[in-house]
Scaffold this active site. Structure first.
Site, PDB file in Angstrom:
ATOM      1  N   GLY A  12       0.785  -1.231   0.000  1.00  9.88           N
ATOM      2  CA  GLY A  12       0.000   0.000   0.000  1.00  9.88           C
ATOM      3  C   GLY A  12       0.816   1.279   0.000  1.00  9.88           C
ATOM      4  N   ARG A  65     -14.779 -16.291  -9.767  1.00  8.63           N
ATOM      5  CA  ARG A  65     -14.470 -14.863  -9.943  1.00  8.63           C
ATOM      6  C   ARG A  65     -15.726 -14.010  -9.914  1.00  8.63           C
ATOM      7  NH1 ARG A  65      -9.229 -13.844 -11.078  1.00  8.63           N
ATOM      8  NH2 ARG A  65      -8.105 -15.515 -12.115  1.00  8.63           N
ATOM      9  N   ILE A  92      -7.468 -10.514 -11.106  1.00 10.13           N
ATOM     10  CA  ILE A  92      -8.034 -10.266 -12.439  1.00 10.13           C
ATOM     11  C   ILE A  92      -9.534 -10.079 -12.265  1.00 10.13           C
ATOM     12  CG2 ILE A  92      -8.505 -11.337 -14.675  1.00 10.13           C
ATOM     13  CD1 ILE A  92      -5.739 -12.671 -14.442  1.00 10.13           C
ATOM     14  N   LEU A  93     -10.071  -9.039 -12.886  1.00  2.40           N
ATOM     15  CA  LEU A  93     -11.477  -8.689 -12.688  1.00  2.40           C
ATOM     16  C   LEU A  93     -12.320  -9.138 -13.879  1.00  2.40           C
ATOM     17  CD1 LEU A  93     -10.626  -5.159 -11.342  1.00  2.40           C
ATOM     18  CD2 LEU A  93     -11.580  -7.037  -9.989  1.00  2.40           C
ATOM     19  N   HIS A 109       0.218   0.186 -13.293  1.00  3.42           N
ATOM     20  CA  HIS A 109       0.889  -1.050 -13.690  1.00  3.42           C
ATOM     21  C   HIS A 109       2.383  -0.771 -13.830  1.00  3.42           C
ATOM     22  CE1 HIS A 109       1.362  -4.980 -15.513  1.00  3.42           C
ATOM     23  NE2 HIS A 109       2.145  -4.418 -16.422  1.00  3.42           N
ATOM     24  N   LEU A 144      -6.939  -7.144 -19.894  1.00  2.00           N
ATOM     25  CA  LEU A 144      -6.010  -7.071 -18.773  1.00  2.00           C
ATOM     26  C   LEU A 144      -4.846  -6.116 -19.066  1.00  2.00           C
ATOM     27  CD1 LEU A 144      -5.042  -8.230 -15.984  1.00  2.00           C
ATOM     28  CD2 LEU A 144      -3.714  -9.869 -17.305  1.00  2.00           C
ATOM     29  N   GLU A 174       6.151   5.883  -9.216  1.00  2.00           N
ATOM     30  CA  GLU A 174       4.698   5.676  -9.112  1.00  2.00           C
ATOM     31  C   GLU A 174       4.093   6.637  -8.090  1.00  2.00           C
ATOM     32  OE1 GLU A 174       3.372   1.605  -8.635  1.00  2.00           O
ATOM     33  OE2 GLU A 174       5.105   0.844  -9.733  1.00  2.00           O
TER      34      GLU A 174
HETATM   35  C1  GAR Z   1       3.156  -1.329  -7.553  1.00  2.00           C
HETATM   36  O1  GAR Z   1       4.429  -1.413  -8.137  1.00  2.00           O
HETATM   37  C2  GAR Z   1       2.086  -1.443  -8.615  1.00  2.00           C
HETATM   38  O2  GAR Z   1       2.443  -0.846  -9.835  1.00  2.00           O
HETATM   39  C3  GAR Z   1       1.993  -2.934  -8.769  1.00  2.00           C
HETATM   40  O3  GAR Z   1       2.093  -3.445  -7.464  1.00  2.00           O
HETATM   41  C4  GAR Z   1       2.876  -2.544  -6.665  1.00  2.00           C
HETATM   42  C5  GAR Z   1       2.084  -2.201  -5.436  1.00  2.00           C
HETATM   43  O4  GAR Z   1       2.865  -1.519  -4.516  1.00  2.00           O
HETATM   44  N1  GAR Z   1       0.754  -3.314  -9.375  1.00  2.00           N
HETATM   45  C6  GAR Z   1       0.602  -4.389 -10.141  1.00  2.00           C
HETATM   46  O5  GAR Z   1       1.513  -5.157 -10.393  1.00  2.00           O
HETATM   47  C7  GAR Z   1      -0.787  -4.584 -10.693  1.00  2.00           C
HETATM   48  N2  GAR Z   1      -0.822  -5.658 -11.597  1.00  2.00           N
HETATM   49  P1  GAR Z   1       2.203  -0.826  -3.242  1.00  2.00           P
HETATM   50  O6  GAR Z   1       1.294  -1.870  -2.592  1.00  2.00           O
HETATM   51  O7  GAR Z   1       3.356  -0.472  -2.360  1.00  2.00           O
HETATM   52  O8  GAR Z   1       1.431   0.368  -3.702  1.00  2.00           O
END
Ligand code: GAR
Length: 216
Positions: A12, A65, A92-93, A109, A144, A174
């Site tokens: 998170g 799902r 996956i949604l 992503h 996806l 990010e």
């Molecule tokens: C992030 O790097 C995000 O881009 C990736 O998971 C990490 C979460 O980090 N998301 C995916 O791979 C989605 N397919 P965080 O929990 O520290 O925000």
């Protein structure tokens, strides 16, 4: 105030930047709930610390799902969000779920889409001998990691990088990228029109806007 429901599965850290942005007034938004499919996701502690409602919908409690997504949608809708933010949500949604939130659900992503949808993005970039890696924020559509891109941040791949060093540097980008895009949405500047992301009335290029997140 734009109401955000954030979906997580893990640490998170992206959630934290959104909580911080809302708290310090940089984001005209409010995180009204954080929902995790994993009870032990550290992001739930971050939400509690910030006084935000949390819920756990464990995918293992559902037959398939569709049943999981229905429960998830019920939970989300209780909080009446304007925007659903996927922040490290690793499920996956179904198409039905995605259609329900079309134009008001974002994902981040960890690759420069359309390169490397799916998992192990950093290792795949290294294996391919790429010079750059990065992250993309996009509207979620049934394909996806294939929804219209909104913005990207890139980092250089350095000699000696491995998947984990690269992941760390991309994650830091990010943390600037996601709040910027959420702010555009909250300001009413960002929409999805005919399967294309539109910012300030202008369609964005296929790979989204390249944000220079590395210059202070
Ligand atoms: C992030 O790097 C995000 O881009 C990736 O998971 C990490 C979460 O980090 N998301 C995916 O791979 C989605 N397919 P965080 O929990 O520290 O925000």
């Amino acid at each position: 105030m734009t109401r955000l429901v954030v979906l997580i599965s893990g640490g998170g850290s992206n959630l934290q930047t959104l909580l911080d942005g809302c708290h310090n007034g940089e984001l005209p938004a409010e995180v009204v709930a954080v929902i995790s499919n994993k009870a032990d996701a550290f992001g739930l502690q971050r939400a509690k610390q910030a006084g935000v409602a949390t819920a756990v919908i464990d995918h293992r409690d559902y037959a398939d799902r569709a049943a999981f997504d229905a429960a998830l949608a019920d939970c989300i809708d209780e909080f009446e969000p304007d925007l659903v933010v996927l922040a490290g949500f690793m499920r996956i949604l179904t198409a039905g779920f995605v259609e329900r939130y079309l134009g008001r659900m974002l994902n981040i992503h960890p690759s420069l889409l359309p390169k490397y949808p799916g998992l192990h993005t950093h290792q795949r970039a290294l294996d391919a001998g790429d010079h750059q890696a990065g992250a993309t924020v996009h509207f979620v559509t049934p394909e996806l990691d294939g929804g219209p891109a909104i913005a990207q941040a890139a980092v250089s791949i350095e000699p000696g990088d491995d998947a984990s060093s690269l992941a760390k540097r991309v994650l830091a980008q990010e943390h600037t990228l996601y709040p910027s895009v959420v702010r555009w949405f909250a300001e009413g500047r960002l929409t999805l029109v005919n399967n294309q992301a539109v910012l300030d009335g202008a369609p964005l290029p296929m790979t989204g806007k390249l944000l220079d997140t590395q210059t202070p």
